[in-house]
Design an enzyme around this catalytic site. Sequence first.
Site, PDB file in Angstrom:
ATOM      1  CB  CYS A   2     -51.608  12.099  21.912  1.00 30.25           C
ATOM      2  SG  CYS A   2     -52.248  12.019  20.235  1.00 30.25           S
ATOM      3  CD  GLU A 103     -55.501  15.449  24.666  1.00 27.10           C
ATOM      4  OE1 GLU A 103     -56.265  14.872  25.485  1.00 27.10           O
ATOM      5  OE2 GLU A 103     -54.399  15.017  24.367  1.00 27.10           O
TER       6      GLU A 103
END
Length: 196
Positions: A2, A103
Amino acid sequence: MCGRFAIKSSPDHLRRLLGFVERPNFPPRYNIAPMQPIPIVRLDNGARHFALARWGLIPSWVKDPRAFSLLINARGESVNDKPAFRNAMKRRRCLIPADGFYEWQEAGGKKRPYVVRPKSGDGKSGKGKSGDGKSGGPIAFAGLWECWMGPNGEEMETAAIITTQANRDIAHVHDRMPVIIPPDKFDFWLDCNKNH
């Protein structure tokens, strides 16, 4: 991994969800990056408290943070074994509020961003194209925090997000995702005295 996330919920909404004492005021942030200040919620004397920490954990034993790798994520599978995270896992766990994380998926030589956020109403993560406007509200990532003290007495609070294998909804975009703590497990996660 992340590497970017967003907080668009109001401070009052996050306060109701996370139950912290303070009344902070901050604007929405749609592209939070490593090294920036991030909100964390931690337990102190039995109450939840809001604080700001720099995203990128620096263990307390580091002599020079400029010579230390930036630790924005901690793999949940090995967090108890890694010296950089072991003490924080035992003593300094936190919640990191978010409305979603980003992402990127490579296709045809280009990286395409996806925002991952809770599906409406069920609290599970799902993906959508960045900017599609759909969201199920704020969530809390499992996090760790540390207080680094420099040679001249300066202090810096830092934090990292704990990650795990991606769920089936987003595994085709990326193989990792933040650990998401459901509201009924906030106390269990934060109480380091009971849960090693």
